[in-house]
Design a protein around this motif. Structure first.
Motif, short mmCIF file in Angstrom:
data_model
loop_
_atom_site.label_atom_id
_atom_site.label_comp_id
_atom_site.label_asym_id
_atom_site.label_seq_id
_atom_site.Cartn_x
_atom_site.Cartn_y
_atom_site.Cartn_z
N ARG A 65 48.39 38.40 54.99
CA ARG A 65 47.56 38.88 55.72
C ARG A 65 46.28 38.01 55.84
NH1 ARG A 65 46.48 44.11 58.12
NH2 ARG A 65 44.43 43.68 59.04
N THR A 66 45.67 37.19 54.76
CA THR A 66 44.83 36.46 54.74
C THR A 66 45.14 35.29 55.81
OG1 THR A 66 43.85 37.02 52.68
CG2 THR A 66 43.26 34.88 53.35
N TYR A 113 35.58 32.21 52.22
CA TYR A 113 36.26 33.34 53.37
C TYR A 113 37.58 33.83 52.69
CZ TYR A 113 32.66 31.99 56.46
OH TYR A 113 31.36 31.69 57.27
N GLU A 126 38.76 33.52 49.74
CA GLU A 126 38.62 34.49 48.43
C GLU A 126 38.13 35.76 48.71
OE1 GLU A 126 36.25 31.75 45.63
OE2 GLU A 126 37.96 30.41 45.27
N ALA A 127 37.33 35.65 49.83
CA ALA A 127 36.87 37.19 49.78
C ALA A 127 37.94 38.10 50.52
CB ALA A 127 35.72 37.22 50.99
N SER A 128 38.79 37.60 51.27
CA SER A 128 39.58 38.19 51.88
C SER A 128 40.80 38.90 50.77
CB SER A 128 40.59 37.56 52.98
OG SER A 128 41.65 38.13 53.38
N LEU A 129 41.01 37.93 49.85
CA LEU A 129 41.80 38.36 48.64
C LEU A 129 41.32 39.28 47.97
CD1 LEU A 129 43.24 34.73 47.36
CD2 LEU A 129 44.51 36.43 48.65
N ASP A 130 39.98 39.14 47.65
CA ASP A 130 39.13 40.02 46.87
C ASP A 130 39.02 41.28 47.28
OD1 ASP A 130 37.16 40.28 44.73
OD2 ASP A 130 35.66 40.83 46.31
N LEU A 131 39.10 41.48 48.73
CA LEU A 131 38.92 42.78 49.40
C LEU A 131 40.23 43.25 49.59
CD1 LEU A 131 36.45 41.73 51.97
CD2 LEU A 131 35.92 43.34 50.27
N GLY A 132 41.48 42.73 49.08
CA GLY A 132 42.66 43.51 48.74
C GLY A 132 43.76 42.91 49.62
N ALA A 133 43.55 41.95 50.64
CA ALA A 133 44.63 41.57 51.48
C ALA A 133 45.58 40.37 50.85
CB ALA A 133 43.79 40.71 52.62
N GLY A 134 46.70 40.50 50.99
CA GLY A 134 47.66 39.54 50.33
C GLY A 134 47.37 38.13 50.99
N SER A 146 44.88 36.91 59.49
CA SER A 146 43.52 37.55 59.73
C SER A 146 42.26 36.82 59.64
CB SER A 146 43.35 38.77 59.00
OG SER A 146 44.29 39.81 59.11
N VAL A 147 42.31 35.50 58.83
CA VAL A 147 41.29 34.78 58.37
C VAL A 147 41.42 33.26 58.71
CG1 VAL A 147 39.47 34.33 56.51
CG2 VAL A 147 40.23 36.62 56.69
#
Lengths: 362, 305
Positions: free
Chosen positions: B215-216, B202, B204-212, B219-220
């Protein structure tokens, strides 16, 4: 396609974890718009290589260049690639729409444009109308489509897929293979897929890199890989085969003369270099079974049927030769009949065209 | 599953001793306290349980202003302490959960280590730290003198004047420090349990989608660890609300809590009926909080804890 400047250049990349080398001096060029597969058994380093492309691991040695930019020290959130995770990693606390829009929200894409792109991406994966659903209300296949839409909405240069079909059942998996190929043709970007399933790689990819123990053993188009494997490992990993050990006897009329255990001296066309101990292999579907000795221009071996496995469209016939070697032949059931033509105990000759012989020097 | 439940004999052999223990040493005494709470205090502190004396008077008394103020203060102290526990506990739990497996158990052990020492001794240790001639003031005095000494060497006048020790003990801040210290493990452990189970893909997906990273986190990571956060907050808040020893030893005139009030009734005030009523009010409050938590968890389809 390979001659174009690669969208991904992997140059002498190694990755070590302590004393374990997961990826060993791998070099690959992946072209723009290719559907590229990294294929190998579990633990061969294919996932580590993919994670290095995504930025979750960094190479111990070597260099990765994506879209002309060296990726050393570039964080995952700043790379022009997106990933579909094996577990999908669809955020359970967000709706489908929020999941797909997440990557646009966090990078400050204007709300109206983001809404438009989310809608587009959802219709691309055929999930229109699912915007308000929570992931817990979706099936595994639908969750995967959300993961795909969430990555594609970012318009990446490369889409990375980590074992995307392994969690789906067999029927859905085949439908999804076709779906992924359609998607890749539609969006036109490079797909790099990691899989341990040879059928998946063969049916979807333009090119496949077969990996073993951290090294790339062969990179080729699916048919080249299947019909011209460069090693015993690749030949055995992709498809089934009948293996015979032997040694090189010499060159005879531009052909390789071989002494093979259980066979007479045979001559096969071969344009490489070979000497000493060697193995030959023949794919089960290239064998023909006869009740009489095979024609002189074919390579043949006599055996007794030890087992017959019926699969509907074809039968697999298992033979034991006089010296105990097992030979498998796949026989298509082309005529409609319920009476088996071959039964256990039959004495048969299995034969093949010399040109179909795989000569495996390593 | 649970086949032993079907075997009546085995079930009763296993079930009866603990049940008897709970009834004799927990339920019965609690029932006695509950009965007391309707009684009255005699002139010498005896408990009067005549029918003529039985009333809800003790409960009415606990709603008097002076007592409500103590309740409000207790809730305030518990809220502040719980908030500080989250602020300290979340990064701590994340640090442990994301540490390499080799160090994880050692770090967890360090969190639990204070439990091996008696609470009374640990609280007295805080007195040694916070008092006027305590370790904090010693350290500040040393810093103060060093700066003044340094200025003197440079030929400058002593800017800081004479050292005035800080009054750190016997006030509300000391109580909050003490409660945070005692309850931090109860915040860290449920948070750790949630974060440790959190699927890393989860993040890694957030980072992969462009979140710092930040933010990760917000938001996650935080939304996905809400079950652990609510369990930790609940445990910490309930324990903080019922604190007795910490405000008793570290508190001053501004920091009496419900626990102290109850202790007074059973102790020097010799008013057991009123103390019993206060105890039950505190328990009802705790039950209501647990019930709300269970309802919320049920609606979200999870378990209560």
């Amino acid at each position: 396609m390979t001659e174009k400047p690669g969208i991904i250049s992997i140059r002498n990349v190694s990755r070590r974890f302590g004393t374990v080398t997961a990826v060993h001096t791998v070099s690959l060029e992946i072209g723009e718009g290719e559907f590229f597969a990294l294929l190998g058994p579990s633990g061969c380093g294919k996932t580590t290589l993919l994670r290095m492309l995504a930025g979750f691991e960094s190479p111990t040695e070597g260099e990765i260049v994506i879209a002309g930019i060296p990726m050393l020290g570039v964080d995952p959130n700043r790379r022009p690639v997106n990933m579909v995770f094996q577990s999908y990693a669809v955020f359970p606390h967000m709706t489908v729409e929020q999941n797909v829009g997440y990557g646009l929200r966090v990078t400050g894409v204007a709300r109206a444009e983001a809404a438009e792109r989310v809608k587009e991406a959802l219709s691309l994966v055929k999930l229109g109308g699912f915007e308000g659903r929570m992931p817990s209300q979706l099936s595994g296949g639908q969750r995967q489509r959300v993961a795909l839409a969430r990555a594609l909405v970012k318009r990446p240069k490369v889409l990375l897929l980590d074992e995307p079909l392994s969690a789906l059942d067999a029927k859905l998996r085949e439908a999804m293979q076709i779906e992924l190929v359609r998607l890749q043709k539609t969006v036109g970007i490079t797909f790099v897929i990691v899989t341990h399933d040879q059928d998946e790689a063969l049916s979807m990819a333009n090119r496949i890199a077969v990996m073993e123990a951290g090294r790339v053993r062969q990179v080729a188009a699916p048919a080249d890989l299947y019909e011209f494997p460069n090693s015993r490992f690749v030949a055995g990993f992709i498809g089934k085969l009948n293996l015979f050990e032997g040694r090189v006897a010499g060159v005879q009329d531009g052909k390789l003369a071989l002494d093979i255990k259980g066979l007479d001296r045979i001559a096969v066309p071969f344009d490489g270099h070979a000497s000493g101990e060697i193995a030959i292999a023949i794919r089960p579907e290239k064998l023909r079974l006869d009740r009489q000795p095979s024609a002189a221009d074919r390579i043949g071996v006599r055996g007794r049927v030890s087992e017959v496995a019926y699969y509907g469209n074809e039968s697999h016939v298992y033979l034991k030769t006089d010296d105990g070697t097992s030979v498998t032949a796949n026989v298509p059931n082309s005529a409609r009949s319920t009476r088996p033509t071959i039964v256990v105990g039959d004495e048969l000759w299995a034969s093949w065209d010399a040109a179909d012989t795989l000569v495996l020097t390593e | 599953m649970q086949n032993w439940r079907r075997n009546k004999f085995a079930f009763s052999v296993l079930f009866l001793p603990p049940a008897a223990w709970l009834v004799i040493f927990f339920t019965l005494p609690l029932a006695i306290v509950w009965v007391y709470s309707f009684g009255a205090r005699g002139p010498l502190g005896e408990i009067i349980l005549d029918w003529s004396a039985v009333s809800l008077g003790n409960y009415a008394r606990s709603l008097e202003w002076i007592n409500l103020e103590i309740v409000a203060k207790s809730i305030w102290i518990a809220v502040v302490a719980t908030a500080i526990c989250i602020g300290l506990g979340f990064p701590l739990a994340m640090g442990i959960a994301f540490a390499s497996p080799r160090y994880r158990n050692i770090l967890l052990l360090l969190v639990i280590l204070p439990f091996w020492t008696n609470l009374l001794i640990r609280t007295y240790a805080w007195i040694a730290v916070l008092r006027e001639r305590g370790h904090v003031n010693f350290a500040l005095e040393w810093l103060h003198d060093t700066i003044n000494g340094g200025l003197a060497v440079l030929g400058l006048p002593a800017l800081l004047g004479a050292f005035e020790p800080l009054q750190l003990l016997y006030n509300q801040n000391a109580v909050i420090i003490g409660i945070v210290y005692v309850n931090l493990p109860f915040m860290v452990l449920p948070l750790y349990a949630t974060l440790e189970k959190l699927d890393r893909s989860y993040l890694e997906a957030s980072l992969d989608l462009g979140a710092g990273q930040w933010r990760t986190l917000f938001s996650v990571t935080v939304p996905l660890s809400l079950p652990g956060i609510s369990t930790g907050v609940l445990l910490t808040f309930i324990l903080a609300l019922g604190s007795f020893l910490t405000p008793d030893l570290l508190g001053g005139p501004d920091s009496i809590m419900i626990g102290n009030l109850i202790a007074q009734q059973f102790g020097s005030a010799r008013d057991w009926p009123f103390g019993a009523a206060l105890s039950f009010l505190l328990m009802y409050a705790t039950f209501i909080i647990l019930w709300v938590k269970a309802m919320v968890a049920k609606r979200e389809g999870g378990s209560a804890f």
